[in-house]
Enzyme design. Structure first.
Site, PDB file in Angstrom:
ATOM      1  N   ASP A 196      -1.357 -14.555   2.207  1.00 26.70           N
ATOM      2  CA  ASP A 196      -0.902 -15.097   3.500  1.00 26.70           C
ATOM      3  C   ASP A 196      -1.482 -14.298   4.663  1.00 26.70           C
ATOM      4  O   ASP A 196      -1.533 -13.065   4.588  1.00 26.70           O
ATOM      5  CB  ASP A 196       0.617 -15.011   3.643  1.00 26.70           C
ATOM      6  CG  ASP A 196       1.392 -15.671   2.507  1.00 26.70           C
ATOM      7  OD1 ASP A 196       0.949 -15.603   1.356  1.00 26.70           O
ATOM      8  OD2 ASP A 196       2.460 -16.227   2.797  1.00 26.70           O
ATOM      9  N   ASP A 217      -3.730 -18.602   1.056  1.00 29.75           N
ATOM     10  CA  ASP A 217      -2.329 -19.048   1.140  1.00 29.75           C
ATOM     11  C   ASP A 217      -2.076 -19.441   2.595  1.00 29.75           C
ATOM     12  O   ASP A 217      -3.036 -19.689   3.324  1.00 29.75           O
ATOM     13  CB  ASP A 217      -1.375 -17.953   0.623  1.00 29.75           C
ATOM     14  CG  ASP A 217      -0.066 -18.535   0.105  1.00 29.75           C
ATOM     15  OD1 ASP A 217       0.532 -19.387   0.798  1.00 29.75           O
ATOM     16  OD2 ASP A 217       0.387 -18.142  -0.991  1.00 29.75           O
ATOM     17  N   ASP A 218      -0.810 -19.472   3.016  1.00 31.76           N
ATOM     18  CA  ASP A 218      -0.558 -19.877   4.394  1.00 31.76           C
ATOM     19  C   ASP A 218      -1.373 -19.042   5.371  1.00 31.76           C
ATOM     20  O   ASP A 218      -1.454 -17.821   5.240  1.00 31.76           O
ATOM     21  CB  ASP A 218       0.928 -19.707   4.740  1.00 31.76           C
ATOM     22  CG  ASP A 218       1.817 -20.674   3.979  1.00 31.76           C
ATOM     23  OD1 ASP A 218       1.502 -21.879   3.980  1.00 31.76           O
ATOM     24  OD2 ASP A 218       2.801 -20.225   3.375  1.00 31.76           O
ATOM     25  N   HIS A 239      -3.687 -22.447   3.135  1.00 31.96           N
ATOM     26  CA  HIS A 239      -2.709 -23.526   3.026  1.00 31.96           C
ATOM     27  C   HIS A 239      -2.265 -24.077   4.372  1.00 31.96           C
ATOM     28  O   HIS A 239      -1.337 -24.860   4.431  1.00 31.96           O
ATOM     29  CB  HIS A 239      -1.478 -23.054   2.238  1.00 31.96           C
ATOM     30  CG  HIS A 239      -1.771 -22.707   0.809  1.00 31.96           C
ATOM     31  ND1 HIS A 239      -0.818 -22.198  -0.046  1.00 31.96           N
ATOM     32  CD2 HIS A 239      -2.914 -22.783   0.087  1.00 31.96           C
ATOM     33  CE1 HIS A 239      -1.367 -21.975  -1.237  1.00 31.96           C
ATOM     34  NE2 HIS A 239      -2.643 -22.323  -1.175  1.00 31.96           N
ATOM     35  N   ARG A 272       2.141 -28.102   7.881  1.00 30.42           N
ATOM     36  CA  ARG A 272       3.162 -28.224   6.826  1.00 30.42           C
ATOM     37  C   ARG A 272       4.500 -27.670   7.281  1.00 30.42           C
ATOM     38  O   ARG A 272       4.569 -26.561   7.800  1.00 30.42           O
ATOM     39  CB  ARG A 272       2.674 -27.482   5.565  1.00 30.42           C
ATOM     40  CG  ARG A 272       3.630 -27.584   4.392  1.00 30.42           C
ATOM     41  CD  ARG A 272       2.959 -27.252   3.085  1.00 30.42           C
ATOM     42  NE  ARG A 272       2.595 -25.846   2.967  1.00 30.42           N
ATOM     43  CZ  ARG A 272       2.528 -25.187   1.803  1.00 30.42           C
ATOM     44  NH1 ARG A 272       2.799 -25.812   0.665  1.00 30.42           N
ATOM     45  NH2 ARG A 272       2.171 -23.920   1.774  1.00 30.42           N
ATOM     46  N   LYS A 274       8.248 -27.030   5.627  1.00 31.33           N
ATOM     47  CA  LYS A 274       8.960 -27.068   4.345  1.00 31.33           C
ATOM     48  C   LYS A 274      10.417 -26.645   4.542  1.00 31.33           C
ATOM     49  O   LYS A 274      10.689 -25.508   4.921  1.00 31.33           O
ATOM     50  CB  LYS A 274       8.346 -26.075   3.347  1.00 31.33           C
ATOM     51  CG  LYS A 274       6.894 -26.315   3.028  1.00 31.33           C
ATOM     52  CD  LYS A 274       6.398 -25.344   1.963  1.00 31.33           C
ATOM     53  CE  LYS A 274       6.017 -23.993   2.521  1.00 31.33           C
ATOM     54  NZ  LYS A 274       5.451 -23.079   1.500  1.00 31.33           N
TER      55      LYS A 274
END
Ligand SMILES: *[C@@H]1O[C@H](CO)[C@@H](O)[C@H](O)[C@H]1NC(C)=O
Ligand SMILES: *[C@@H]1O[C@H](CO)[C@@H](O)[C@H](O)[C@H]1NC(C)=O
Ligand SMILES: *[C@@H]1O[C@H](CO)[C@@H](O)[C@H](O)[C@H]1NC(C)=O
Length: 380
Positions: A196, A217-218, A239, A272, A274
């Protein structure tokens, strides 16, 4: 009293700045005097980290010049005086050990952290990369705990190849990060995972501008916090720009978060949000504005209230409403790969409301067939 000593301190700083190299731990001063606080201290080599940690209260400016942090050691600057400046010069390296880190920790009030021209913070993460990230394999140290920083700035840090997560921002209030590069691109083929860029929790008034993140990743994940802005950024390989996952932590409130004028490329997702199924919390006032997507491999836009550690699992719930969401000027015509999904929105009953959806153009992939409770004017 305070005012007088601050003035004297400032006078001393401008009148008699002295630079000295500290090859090993200097004598520990009992309660630094004004003259001590006015000094610039330079630390280098394999003793640099421990010397800097020991002397941090007696230096107004700390220069870390080609410091080689030994294995299993945190470069620990968590006890700085208010107003300290920390400058990285040359290449900072870390030894190898399986442990949880962090490799770097900086805390304080009115702290200025700067990367000098050409400086690199290089923990050489490839030594830990095994494709498993924080899910298994080698125990990997987190890189930078930027925790409890208040009214502080971090400018021009150039970070290369972190073992796992790069920068954790927690307990910050008034933190500005300008021009940071996190380049874990070698991990794309080298086994980098869960790398991340910025993980943000329980922080307020944070601005990250002009960041470049190449990772797996993010790019940014905001788990909680208020008044957080990410602008003028580039995210590649990871991500995407994420809120969450929100839910199941001590702090589950995300309020007033803006992602603006940024690019997301070669990433599994663009945008995104979540929310964990079955949990409670708030996601209110999130804005994505002026985001350009390209080469998206899973979802252009993914907004879900049925996250359970995996995306789009089971029935959405309504305990973490997503309200006052704005998506405007999202350009991603043809950006989503044909095997991937353009937009997926799965909300619990009545749990997504007051959304603005303006000039959102995300195409190239498939239409998602299971969108639920999508609030007008958004569409899947
Ligand atoms: C949001 O954060 C920025 C940067 O710290 C600050 O300048 C601004 O005043 C904050 N806004 C509010 C409403 O607190
Ligand atoms: C709807 O969202 C906008 C944008 O965040 C906000 O300014 C407005 O106050 C919200 N309206 C209501 C009724 O909450
Ligand atoms: C959105 O894009 C249009 C056209 O490019 C531009 O005129 C407008 O200022 C943008 N709006 C925002 C909020 O960025």
């Amino acid at each position: 009293m305070t005012k007088v000593s601050l003035l004297l301190g400032a006078f001393a700083a401008s009148a008699c700045v002295q630079a000295f190299v500290v090859p090993s731990a200097p004598a520990v001063t009992q309660g630094p005097k004004l003259e001590d606080r006015a000094t610039t201290c330079t630390f280098s080599g394999s003793n640099g980290a421990s010397s800097a940690s020991k002397s941090q209260k007696s230096c107004a400016t700390i220069v870390l010049s080609n410091v080689a942090v030994p294995s299993g050691v945190t470069l620990d600057l968590s006890d700085l005086n208010d107003g300290t400046t920390v400058i990285f010069e040359g290449t900072t390296t870390w030894g190898y050990k399986e442990w949880s880190g962090p490799l770097l920790q900086i805390e304080g009030n009115h702290i200025t952290v700067q990367g000098a021209s050409g400086a690199i913070l290089n923990p050489d993460g490839a030594r830990w990369w095994d494709g498993e990230g924080s899910n298994g394999g080698k125990t990997k140290p987190k890189f930078f705990a930027a925790h409890d920083l208040t009214s502080s700035t971090i400018t021009n840090l150039n970070i290369k190849n972190t073992p796992v997560q790069a920068v954790s921002i927690n307990g910050a209030n008034g933190l500005t990060i300008n021009g940071m590069t996190i380049d874990n691109s070698a991990g794309d083929s080298g086994g980098g995972h869960n790398t991340d860029g910025f993980d943000i929790g329980s922080s307020s008034n944070v601005v990250i501008s002009g960041a470049k993140v190449y990772n797996q990743d993010d790019c940014v994940a905001v788990n909680s916090g208020t008044n957080i802005t990410f602008s003028g950024g580039l995210c590649s390989g990871g991500h995407g720009l994420s809120i969450g996952s929100v839910g199941g932590r001590d702090d589950n409130t995300v309020q007033t978060v803006t992602f603006s004028n940024s690019q997301v490329t070669k990433s599994s997702n663009g945008i995104r949000i979540k929310a964990t199924a079955g949990d409670t919390g708030t996601i209110k006032g999130v804005t994505y504005s002026g985001i350009t997507l390209s080469s998206i491999t899973s979802y252009g836009i993914l907004i879900e209230q049925n996250y359970n550690g995996g995306d789009l699992h089971g029935s959405p719930t309504s305990g973490i409403p997503i309200t006052n969401l704005i998506l405007q000027n999202i350009s991603g015509s043809g950006s989503v790969q044909s095997s991937a999904t353009n937009i997926a929105i799965v909300c619990g009953s009545g749990a997504c409301s007051n959304w603005t959806w303006n000039n959102v153009d995300v195409t190239g992939g498939k239409k998602y067939g299971s969108c639920q409770n999508v609030p007008s004017p958004a569409s899947c």
